[in-house]
Design a protein around this motif. Structure first.
Motif, PDB file in Angstrom:
ATOM      1  N   GLN A  28      47.982 -42.040  -8.724  1.00 14.64           N
ATOM      2  CA  GLN A  28      47.742 -42.747  -7.468  1.00 14.64           C
ATOM      3  C   GLN A  28      46.282 -42.618  -7.052  1.00 14.64           C
ATOM      4  O   GLN A  28      45.683 -43.570  -6.556  1.00 14.64           O
ATOM      5  CB  GLN A  28      48.662 -42.232  -6.360  1.00 14.64           C
ATOM      6  CG  GLN A  28      48.604 -43.075  -5.102  1.00 14.64           C
ATOM      7  CD  GLN A  28      48.945 -44.539  -5.361  1.00 14.64           C
ATOM      8  OE1 GLN A  28      49.950 -44.851  -5.970  1.00 14.64           O
ATOM      9  NE2 GLN A  28      48.089 -45.447  -4.906  1.00 14.64           N
ATOM     10  N   LYS A  29      45.703 -41.457  -7.279  1.00  9.29           N
ATOM     11  CA  LYS A  29      44.287 -41.252  -6.952  1.00  9.29           C
ATOM     12  C   LYS A  29      43.412 -42.181  -7.788  1.00  9.29           C
ATOM     13  O   LYS A  29      42.472 -42.790  -7.270  1.00  9.29           O
ATOM     14  CB  LYS A  29      43.895 -39.791  -7.194  1.00  9.29           C
ATOM     15  CG  LYS A  29      42.479 -39.477  -6.804  1.00  9.29           C
ATOM     16  CD  LYS A  29      42.149 -38.006  -7.024  1.00  9.29           C
ATOM     17  CE  LYS A  29      40.695 -37.751  -6.697  1.00  9.29           C
ATOM     18  NZ  LYS A  29      40.264 -36.406  -7.042  1.00  9.29           N
ATOM     19  N   LEU A  30      43.727 -42.320  -9.081  1.00 12.95           N
ATOM     20  CA  LEU A  30      42.967 -43.237  -9.939  1.00 12.95           C
ATOM     21  C   LEU A  30      43.084 -44.681  -9.458  1.00 12.95           C
ATOM     22  O   LEU A  30      42.100 -45.418  -9.423  1.00 12.95           O
ATOM     23  CB  LEU A  30      43.442 -43.128 -11.383  1.00 12.95           C
ATOM     24  CG  LEU A  30      42.981 -41.908 -12.157  1.00 12.95           C
ATOM     25  CD1 LEU A  30      43.700 -41.840 -13.511  1.00 12.95           C
ATOM     26  CD2 LEU A  30      41.485 -41.916 -12.356  1.00 12.95           C
ATOM     27  N   GLU A  40      36.719 -52.692  -9.847  1.00 13.76           N
ATOM     28  CA  GLU A  40      37.967 -53.398  -9.518  1.00 13.76           C
ATOM     29  C   GLU A  40      37.857 -54.833 -10.023  1.00 13.76           C
ATOM     30  O   GLU A  40      36.796 -55.456  -9.948  1.00 13.76           O
ATOM     31  CB  GLU A  40      38.205 -53.379  -8.013  1.00 13.76           C
ATOM     32  CG  GLU A  40      39.499 -54.041  -7.596  1.00 13.76           C
ATOM     33  CD  GLU A  40      39.711 -54.010  -6.087  1.00 13.76           C
ATOM     34  OE1 GLU A  40      40.855 -54.229  -5.676  1.00 13.76           O
ATOM     35  OE2 GLU A  40      38.759 -53.783  -5.343  1.00 13.76           O
ATOM     36  N   HIS A  41      38.971 -55.371 -10.545  1.00 12.67           N
ATOM     37  CA  HIS A  41      38.906 -56.684 -11.179  1.00 12.67           C
ATOM     38  C   HIS A  41      38.395 -57.783 -10.248  1.00 12.67           C
ATOM     39  O   HIS A  41      37.699 -58.689 -10.684  1.00 12.67           O
ATOM     40  CB  HIS A  41      40.251 -57.060 -11.807  1.00 12.67           C
ATOM     41  CG  HIS A  41      41.312 -57.424 -10.832  1.00 12.67           C
ATOM     42  ND1 HIS A  41      42.054 -56.486 -10.156  1.00 12.67           N
ATOM     43  CD2 HIS A  41      41.752 -58.630 -10.415  1.00 12.67           C
ATOM     44  CE1 HIS A  41      42.902 -57.102  -9.379  1.00 12.67           C
ATOM     45  NE2 HIS A  41      42.749 -58.392  -9.506  1.00 12.67           N
ATOM     46  N   THR A  42      38.700 -57.709  -8.973  1.00 13.42           N
ATOM     47  CA  THR A  42      38.213 -58.737  -8.058  1.00 13.42           C
ATOM     48  C   THR A  42      36.708 -58.616  -7.843  1.00 13.42           C
ATOM     49  O   THR A  42      36.022 -59.613  -7.669  1.00 13.42           O
ATOM     50  CB  THR A  42      38.934 -58.664  -6.697  1.00 13.42           C
ATOM     51  OG1 THR A  42      38.753 -57.352  -6.156  1.00 13.42           O
ATOM     52  CG2 THR A  42      40.410 -58.964  -6.840  1.00 13.42           C
ATOM     53  N   LEU A  78      40.901 -57.250 -18.300  1.00 14.17           N
ATOM     54  CA  LEU A  78      41.197 -55.897 -18.794  1.00 14.17           C
ATOM     55  C   LEU A  78      41.186 -54.871 -17.666  1.00 14.17           C
ATOM     56  O   LEU A  78      42.003 -53.947 -17.657  1.00 14.17           O
ATOM     57  CB  LEU A  78      40.216 -55.505 -19.891  1.00 14.17           C
ATOM     58  CG  LEU A  78      40.364 -56.265 -21.201  1.00 14.17           C
ATOM     59  CD1 LEU A  78      39.221 -55.926 -22.150  1.00 14.17           C
ATOM     60  CD2 LEU A  78      41.708 -55.979 -21.853  1.00 14.17           C
ATOM     61  N   THR A  79      40.280 -55.027 -16.717  1.00 15.71           N
ATOM     62  CA  THR A  79      40.234 -54.111 -15.576  1.00 15.71           C
ATOM     63  C   THR A  79      41.496 -54.228 -14.742  1.00 15.71           C
ATOM     64  O   THR A  79      42.049 -53.230 -14.287  1.00 15.71           O
ATOM     65  CB  THR A  79      38.985 -54.391 -14.721  1.00 15.71           C
ATOM     66  OG1 THR A  79      37.836 -54.298 -15.540  1.00 15.71           O
ATOM     67  CG2 THR A  79      38.870 -53.402 -13.581  1.00 15.71           C
ATOM     68  N   LYS A  80      41.982 -55.448 -14.566  1.00 15.49           N
ATOM     69  CA  LYS A  80      43.232 -55.656 -13.832  1.00 15.49           C
ATOM     70  C   LYS A  80      44.391 -54.997 -14.574  1.00 15.49           C
ATOM     71  O   LYS A  80      45.215 -54.295 -13.972  1.00 15.49           O
ATOM     72  CB  LYS A  80      43.495 -57.154 -13.664  1.00 15.49           C
ATOM     73  CG  LYS A  80      44.760 -57.489 -12.897  1.00 15.49           C
ATOM     74  CD  LYS A  80      44.894 -58.999 -12.737  1.00 15.49           C
ATOM     75  CE  LYS A  80      46.097 -59.367 -11.917  1.00 15.49           C
ATOM     76  NZ  LYS A  80      47.327 -59.381 -12.673  1.00 15.49           N
ATOM     77  N   GLY A  83      44.205 -51.172 -14.221  1.00 12.34           N
ATOM     78  CA  GLY A  83      44.678 -50.721 -12.909  1.00 12.34           C
ATOM     79  C   GLY A  83      46.188 -50.792 -12.791  1.00 12.34           C
ATOM     80  O   GLY A  83      46.833 -49.882 -12.271  1.00 12.34           O
ATOM     81  N   GLU A  84      46.761 -51.876 -13.304  1.00 11.49           N
ATOM     82  CA  GLU A  84      48.214 -52.021 -13.253  1.00 11.49           C
ATOM     83  C   GLU A  84      48.907 -51.000 -14.151  1.00 11.49           C
ATOM     84  O   GLU A  84      49.983 -50.511 -13.818  1.00 11.49           O
ATOM     85  CB  GLU A  84      48.619 -53.440 -13.652  1.00 11.49           C
ATOM     86  CG  GLU A  84      48.288 -54.465 -12.592  1.00 11.49           C
ATOM     87  CD  GLU A  84      48.680 -55.876 -12.977  1.00 11.49           C
ATOM     88  OE1 GLU A  84      48.873 -56.156 -14.183  1.00 11.49           O
ATOM     89  OE2 GLU A  84      48.787 -56.707 -12.064  1.00 11.49           O
ATOM     90  N   THR A  85      48.295 -50.680 -15.279  1.00 10.38           N
ATOM     91  CA  THR A  85      48.872 -49.686 -16.181  1.00 10.38           C
ATOM     92  C   THR A  85      48.908 -48.314 -15.523  1.00 10.38           C
ATOM     93  O   THR A  85      49.912 -47.598 -15.606  1.00 10.38           O
ATOM     94  CB  THR A  85      48.079 -49.635 -17.500  1.00 10.38           C
ATOM     95  OG1 THR A  85      48.123 -50.922 -18.112  1.00 10.38           O
ATOM     96  CG2 THR A  85      48.648 -48.606 -18.454  1.00 10.38           C
TER      97      THR A  85
END
Length: 149
Positions: A28-30, A40-42, A78-80, A83-85
């Motif tokens: 959660q911290k990550l 962040e992907h955005t 890939l960043t998105k 983060g989802e992973t």
């Protein structure tokens, strides 16, 4: 197959409650750190270089810009996924700790959504590996036809 102590090798796989909670907290911290960062992907999507930045009037500049856009777009994807992973790993730790039925429906739905997004991305990146086995593979330009077309 039995482990050396006759337990089927399960002894080394057991983790305590504290370990799972620690893992979930770290995940959660990550996720939280990634959400506010330039990675962040955005935010990556906002970081654009214009075609004119490479110069004008020669083809290498437009080719370079095209390559930059391709890499930037994939990095954003890939960043998105990353983060989802991480988010999915945190949810999975909760499921392992509490049991599937004891995790709220919103988290279970989010976990399934992340899995489906990952599957879709994999299919997009590896179409030949994910096609229906009942259908023959379509030859590509890279396929050697052995001299016969």
């Amino acid at each position: 197959m039995a482990g050396p102590n006759g337990d089927g090798g399960k002894q080394g796989l057991e983790v305590g409650e504290v370990t799972l909670l620690t893992f979930q907290t770290r995940m959660q911290k990550l996720v939280d750190e990634l959400k506010g960062s330039p990675a962040e992907h955005t935010k990556i999507g906002e970081q654009k270089v214009t075609a004119a930045s490479y110069g004008t009037g020669f083809s290498a500049a437009s080719e370079m810009h095209g390559a930059y856009e391709k890499v930037r777009t994939r990095l954003e994807e890939l960043t998105k996924i990353f983060g989802e992973t991480i988010e999915a790993m945190g949810i999975r730790a909760q499921i392992a700790h509490k049991g599937y039925d004891n995790v709220n429906q919103e988290q279970r739905d989010r976990y399934r959504q992340i899995l489906e997004t990952a599957r879709e991305d994999y299919r997009k990146q590896h179409p030949a590996e994910t096609q229906d086995p009942a259908k023959p593979a379509k030859p590509t330009a890279d396929t050697d036809s052995g001299g016969f077309s």
